[in-house]
Write an enzyme that holds these catalytic residues in place. Structure first.
Site, PDB file in Angstrom:
ATOM      1  N   GLY A 146       0.895  -1.399   0.103  1.00 32.09           N
ATOM      2  CA  GLY A 146       0.089   0.086  -0.172  1.00 32.09           C
ATOM      3  C   GLY A 146       0.815   1.497   0.058  1.00 32.09           C
ATOM      4  N   GLU A 161       3.875   4.393   5.626  1.00 28.55           N
ATOM      5  CA  GLU A 161       2.377   3.499   5.482  1.00 28.55           C
ATOM      6  C   GLU A 161       1.673   4.361   4.826  1.00 28.55           C
ATOM      7  OE1 GLU A 161       1.387   0.923   5.920  1.00 28.55           O
ATOM      8  OE2 GLU A 161       1.907  -0.407   7.404  1.00 28.55           O
ATOM      9  N   ASP A 162       0.599   3.513   4.213  1.00 30.59           N
ATOM     10  CA  ASP A 162      -0.463   4.334   3.345  1.00 30.59           C
ATOM     11  C   ASP A 162      -1.524   4.754   4.550  1.00 30.59           C
ATOM     12  OD1 ASP A 162      -0.868   1.533   3.571  1.00 30.59           O
ATOM     13  OD2 ASP A 162      -2.143   1.703   1.923  1.00 30.59           O
ATOM     14  N   ASP A 180      -4.609   1.579  10.758  1.00 24.74           N
ATOM     15  CA  ASP A 180      -6.049   1.065  11.229  1.00 24.74           C
ATOM     16  C   ASP A 180      -5.667   0.897  12.934  1.00 24.74           C
ATOM     17  OD1 ASP A 180      -7.336   1.756   9.297  1.00 24.74           O
ATOM     18  OD2 ASP A 180      -7.152  -0.319   8.346  1.00 24.74           O
ATOM     19  N   PHE A 202     -14.640   2.333   3.782  1.00 28.73           N
ATOM     20  CA  PHE A 202     -13.730   1.630   3.179  1.00 28.73           C
ATOM     21  C   PHE A 202     -13.047   2.591   1.891  1.00 28.73           C
ATOM     22  CE2 PHE A 202     -11.883  -1.403   0.057  1.00 28.73           C
ATOM     23  CZ  PHE A 202     -11.321  -2.261   0.999  1.00 28.73           C
ATOM     24  N   ASP A 235      -6.179  -0.590  -1.878  1.00 28.36           N
ATOM     25  CA  ASP A 235      -6.837  -1.731  -2.756  1.00 28.36           C
ATOM     26  C   ASP A 235      -7.990  -2.115  -2.256  1.00 28.36           C
ATOM     27  OD1 ASP A 235      -5.468  -3.194  -0.806  1.00 28.36           O
ATOM     28  OD2 ASP A 235      -6.084  -4.906  -2.014  1.00 28.36           O
ATOM     29  N   ARG A 266      -5.299   0.452  -6.717  1.00 24.36           N
ATOM     30  CA  ARG A 266      -4.263   0.991  -6.004  1.00 24.36           C
ATOM     31  C   ARG A 266      -3.752   2.156  -7.068  1.00 24.36           C
ATOM     32  NH1 ARG A 266      -2.259  -2.307  -1.757  1.00 24.36           N
ATOM     33  NH2 ARG A 266      -2.648  -4.621  -2.321  1.00 24.36           N
TER      34      ARG A 266
HETATM   35  C1  PRP Z   1      -2.515  -2.050   5.118  1.00 23.40           C
HETATM   36  C2  PRP Z   1      -1.938  -0.919   5.278  1.00 23.40           C
HETATM   37  C3  PRP Z   1      -1.128  -1.114   6.472  1.00 23.40           C
HETATM   38  C4  PRP Z   1      -2.150  -2.110   7.298  1.00 23.40           C
HETATM   39  C5  PRP Z   1      -2.536  -1.366   8.536  1.00 23.40           C
HETATM   40  O1  PRP Z   1      -2.078  -3.166   4.544  1.00 23.40           O
HETATM   41  O2  PRP Z   1      -1.039  -0.692   4.264  1.00 23.40           O
HETATM   42  O3  PRP Z   1      -0.101  -2.077   6.521  1.00 23.40           O
HETATM   43  O4  PRP Z   1      -3.226  -2.548   6.577  1.00 23.40           O
HETATM   44  O5  PRP Z   1      -3.620  -2.072   9.371  1.00 23.40           O
HETATM   45  P1  PRP Z   1      -3.234  -2.087  10.890  1.00 23.40           P
HETATM   46  O6  PRP Z   1      -3.014  -0.753  11.237  1.00 23.40           O
HETATM   47  O7  PRP Z   1      -4.615  -2.593  11.313  1.00 23.40           O
HETATM   48  O8  PRP Z   1      -2.315  -3.159  11.244  1.00 23.40           O
HETATM   49  P2  PRP Z   1      -2.963  -4.455   4.093  1.00 23.40           P
HETATM   50  O9  PRP Z   1      -2.844  -5.598   4.889  1.00 23.40           O
HETATM   51  O10 PRP Z   1      -4.099  -3.989   3.416  1.00 23.40           O
HETATM   52  O11 PRP Z   1      -1.863  -4.704   2.810  1.00 23.40           O
HETATM   53  P3  PRP Z   1      -1.434  -3.924   1.617  1.00 23.40           P
HETATM   54  O12 PRP Z   1      -0.646  -2.833   1.891  1.00 23.40           O
HETATM   55  O13 PRP Z   1      -0.577  -4.711   0.672  1.00 23.40           O
HETATM   56  O14 PRP Z   1      -2.773  -3.396   0.869  1.00 23.40           O
END
Ligand code: PRP
Length: 187
Positions: A56, A111-112, A115, A164, A171, A177
């Site tokens: 991301g 990070e993108d 959460d 969302f 994505d 993306r």
């Molecule tokens: C997303 C985002 C962070 C993570 C955050 O990744 O890029 O890495 O979730 O979530 P959290 O704070 O609840 O741990 P994702 O798992 O969607 O993978 P991606 O980056 O490949 O889209």
């Protein structure tokens, strides 16, 4: 290449799938420039290594790094989770690690979106063991209301609600993306 009818139903084109644009491309560009200016000031004269969390953060990091002024390099890693997707928060292992040792360097994890914070909590623990000179976090989007792990985030682009979101690295089933804006999907 044309998709079959069933693939189109599963993966509608962005124009048919997008509900609302939340952050226009120009709004993102402007905020990324502000973050880059702040980071450049804070790390002036330091050996800064951006650590992007795949997939991301890739697009955000690419835009950010081109606007930073200190000597800067970047690297990527990825982690796996139990289950799949953003709603399965428990990170379990690094599936693709950094290409070089980071001891003594100033690390900025990029990070993108954050959460629960569990991914970063896991990563910070691992990277701290490698004894960097410093370690901080930058995220384009933040949902502090979903936080389960207490992690200090030094740079935040935008706070967002629980909608969302897709685009600019985010994505749905690995699609969207590449959109230059951030939007909600018709679900
Ligand atoms: C997303 C985002 C962070 C993570 C955050 O990744 O890029 O890495 O979730 O979530 P959290 O704070 O609840 O741990 P994702 O798992 O969607 O993978 P991606 O980056 O490949 O889209």
């Amino acid at each position: 290449m044309h998709e079959t009818a069933s693939e189109e139903a599963l993966h509608p084109a962005p124009a048919d799938a997008i509900e609302e644009v939340v952050f226009e491309s120009l709004t993102i560009d402007s905020r990324v420039a502000e973050l880059a200016a702040e980071i450049s000031r804070d790390y002036r004269g330091k050996d800064l290594l951006l650590v992007g969390v795949l997939k991301g953060a890739y697009i955000f990091l690419c835009d950010l790094v081109r606007q930073l002024t200190p000597p800067v390099s970047f690297d990527f890693l990825s982690i796996s989770h139990f289950g799949a997707g953003r709603s399965s928060p428990q990170p379990v292992e690094i599936t693709c690690d950094l290409s070089e040792p980071v001891g003594g360097r100033h690390l900025l994890i990029v990070e993108d979106i954050v959460d629960t914070g569990l991914s970063l909590h896991y990563l910070v623990g691992i990277l701290q063991e490698r004894q960097p000179a410093s370690l901080a976090i930058c995220t384009l989007l933040d949902r502090p209301q979903l936080r389960l792990a207490d992690i200090p985030i030094r740079y935040v682009g935008f706070d967002v609600d629980e909608s969302f979101l897709v685009g600019y690295g985010l994505d749905f089933r690995d699609r969207y993306r590449d959109l230059p804006y951030i939007a909600t999907l018709k679900m």
